[in-house]
Scaffold this active site. Structure first.
Site, mmCIF file in Angstrom:
data_model
loop_
_atom_site.group_PDB
_atom_site.id
_atom_site.type_symbol
_atom_site.label_atom_id
_atom_site.label_comp_id
_atom_site.label_asym_id
_atom_site.label_seq_id
_atom_site.Cartn_x
_atom_site.Cartn_y
_atom_site.Cartn_z
ATOM 1 N N HIS A 1 7.979 -1.842 -7.658
ATOM 2 C CA HIS A 1 8.286 -3.041 -8.445
ATOM 3 C C HIS A 1 9.793 -3.340 -8.365
ATOM 4 O O HIS A 1 10.608 -2.431 -8.521
ATOM 5 C CB HIS A 1 7.877 -2.826 -9.909
ATOM 6 C CG HIS A 1 8.097 -4.047 -10.736
ATOM 7 N ND1 HIS A 1 7.282 -5.157 -10.660
ATOM 8 C CD2 HIS A 1 9.062 -4.349 -11.645
ATOM 9 C CE1 HIS A 1 7.736 -6.087 -11.487
ATOM 10 N NE2 HIS A 1 8.806 -5.617 -12.095
ATOM 11 N N MET B 1 -1.070 -8.108 -4.725
ATOM 12 C CA MET B 1 -0.985 -9.129 -5.772
ATOM 13 C C MET B 1 -2.233 -9.247 -6.643
ATOM 14 O O MET B 1 -2.382 -10.222 -7.371
ATOM 15 C CB MET B 1 -0.652 -10.493 -5.144
ATOM 16 C CG MET B 1 0.667 -10.515 -4.396
ATOM 17 S SD MET B 1 2.063 -9.938 -5.388
ATOM 18 C CE MET B 1 2.261 -11.330 -6.505
ATOM 19 N N VAL C 1 0.214 -3.315 -17.018
ATOM 20 C CA VAL C 1 0.992 -3.732 -15.839
ATOM 21 C C VAL C 1 2.407 -3.146 -15.852
ATOM 22 O O VAL C 1 3.120 -3.234 -16.849
ATOM 23 C CB VAL C 1 1.053 -5.286 -15.773
ATOM 24 C CG1 VAL C 1 1.987 -5.752 -14.661
ATOM 25 C CG2 VAL C 1 -0.344 -5.841 -15.556
ATOM 26 N N ASP C 2 2.813 -2.543 -14.726
ATOM 27 C CA ASP C 2 4.174 -2.023 -14.507
ATOM 28 C C ASP C 2 4.625 -1.066 -15.621
ATOM 29 O O ASP C 2 5.788 -1.073 -16.032
ATOM 30 C CB ASP C 2 5.183 -3.180 -14.372
ATOM 31 C CG ASP C 2 4.879 -4.063 -13.170
ATOM 32 O OD1 ASP C 2 4.323 -3.557 -12.189
ATOM 33 O OD2 ASP C 2 5.211 -5.255 -13.217
ATOM 34 N N ASN D 1 2.972 2.306 -7.409
ATOM 35 C CA ASN D 1 3.336 0.897 -7.221
ATOM 36 C C ASN D 1 4.843 0.769 -7.059
ATOM 37 O O ASN D 1 5.613 1.556 -7.630
ATOM 38 C CB ASN D 1 2.885 0.079 -8.440
ATOM 39 C CG ASN D 1 3.197 -1.399 -8.296
ATOM 40 O OD1 ASN D 1 2.900 -2.008 -7.259
ATOM 41 N ND2 ASN D 1 3.807 -1.984 -9.304
ATOM 42 N N ASN E 1 7.645 -3.705 3.200
ATOM 43 C CA ASN E 1 7.598 -2.307 2.729
ATOM 44 C C ASN E 1 6.528 -1.520 3.469
ATOM 45 O O ASN E 1 6.733 -0.339 3.779
ATOM 46 C CB ASN E 1 7.393 -2.264 1.219
ATOM 47 C CG ASN E 1 8.634 -2.739 0.495
ATOM 48 O OD1 ASN E 1 9.629 -2.021 0.446
ATOM 49 N ND2 ASN E 1 8.598 -3.952 -0.014
HETATM 50 C C1 GRF Z 1 8.170 -6.456 -3.082
HETATM 51 O O1 GRF Z 1 9.261 -7.088 -3.697
HETATM 52 C C2 GRF Z 1 7.497 -5.499 -4.054
HETATM 53 O O2 GRF Z 1 8.386 -4.867 -4.896
HETATM 54 C C3 GRF Z 1 6.619 -6.448 -4.831
HETATM 55 O O3 GRF Z 1 6.130 -7.346 -3.849
HETATM 56 C C4 GRF Z 1 7.081 -7.456 -2.775
HETATM 57 C C5 GRF Z 1 6.375 -7.162 -1.494
HETATM 58 O O4 GRF Z 1 7.194 -7.376 -0.378
HETATM 59 N N1 GRF Z 1 5.632 -5.712 -5.565
HETATM 60 P P1 GRF Z 1 6.674 -6.970 1.067
HETATM 61 O O5 GRF Z 1 5.309 -7.633 1.244
HETATM 62 O O6 GRF Z 1 6.580 -5.478 1.148
HETATM 63 O O7 GRF Z 1 7.684 -7.526 2.038
#
Ligand code: GRF
Length: 180
Positions: free
Chosen positions: A101, A82, A135-136, A99, A16
């Protein structure tokens, strides 16, 4: 180009983050912050000539806040970050902290969201939301379904994960596009 200075927080793969990096001209500046010195996201940032910063194991959130302010960061996007962000930091960035998710929130908050939705035969999707202390749980900014409830029962987990990640990249692009 928007006049936004954006910080993207990552911990790992950074697919991402790659969407942000490919759109770097859309921002006044991009800064990548990683909780993990081994994160592939750091290599991605350097491949795009974008500055990055590795956080220490015990994160000094006040020092991080000051570093963000000194760079005039306007918004922070958590893209696979994380670490739990403490309430004191969340409050300082209220309305400017987002964020990503992999679920149709408020369903499937927390870890292994895709796996749990798939196991339950429920629709799988992606949400970009404001970050609040729980969270979320913040207000939803953008949300889209990746695999419908009808389709999910006939798909294996790997295919669902792949479709969901592709949808995440689309939603990140949509978030960037709506900044202008
Ligand atoms: C994604 O699935 C995001 O939604 C979650 O962690 C993952 C990260 O993927 N929070 P990347 O590191 O962007 O490939």
């Amino acid at each position: 180009m928007s006049s936004i200075n954006l910080a993207v927080f990552v911990s790992g793969h950074g697919s991402n983050l790659e969407v942000f990096l490919q759109n770097k001209q859309q921002f006044q500046s991009l800064w990548v912050v990683s909780s993990n010195a081994e994160a592939h996201g750091l290599t991605r940032a350097s491949n795009h000539g974008v500055e990055s910063h590795v956080l220490p194991k015990n994160i000094d959130w006040q020092a991080l806040h000051e570093a963000l302010e000194s760079r005039n960061i306007d918004k922070i996007f958590l893209a696979g970050f994380m670490k739990i962000v403490p309430a004191s930091f969340v409050e300082k960035w209220h309305g400017r902290l987002f964020n990503l998710h992999p679920s149709l929130l408020p369903n499937y908050k927390g870890l292994r969201a895709i796996e749990r939705a798939h196991a339950d035969g429920e629709a799988v999707g992606v949400t970009i939301h404001h970050v609040v202390a729980a969270v979320d749980a913040g207000d939803i900014v953008l949300q889209d379904c990746a695999v419908s409830k009808e389709a999910v029962v006939n798909m294996d987990l790997e295919a669902v994960i792949e479709r969901t990640h592709a949808k995440e990249h689309e939603l990140v692009q949509a978030w960037i596009d709506q900044l202008h």
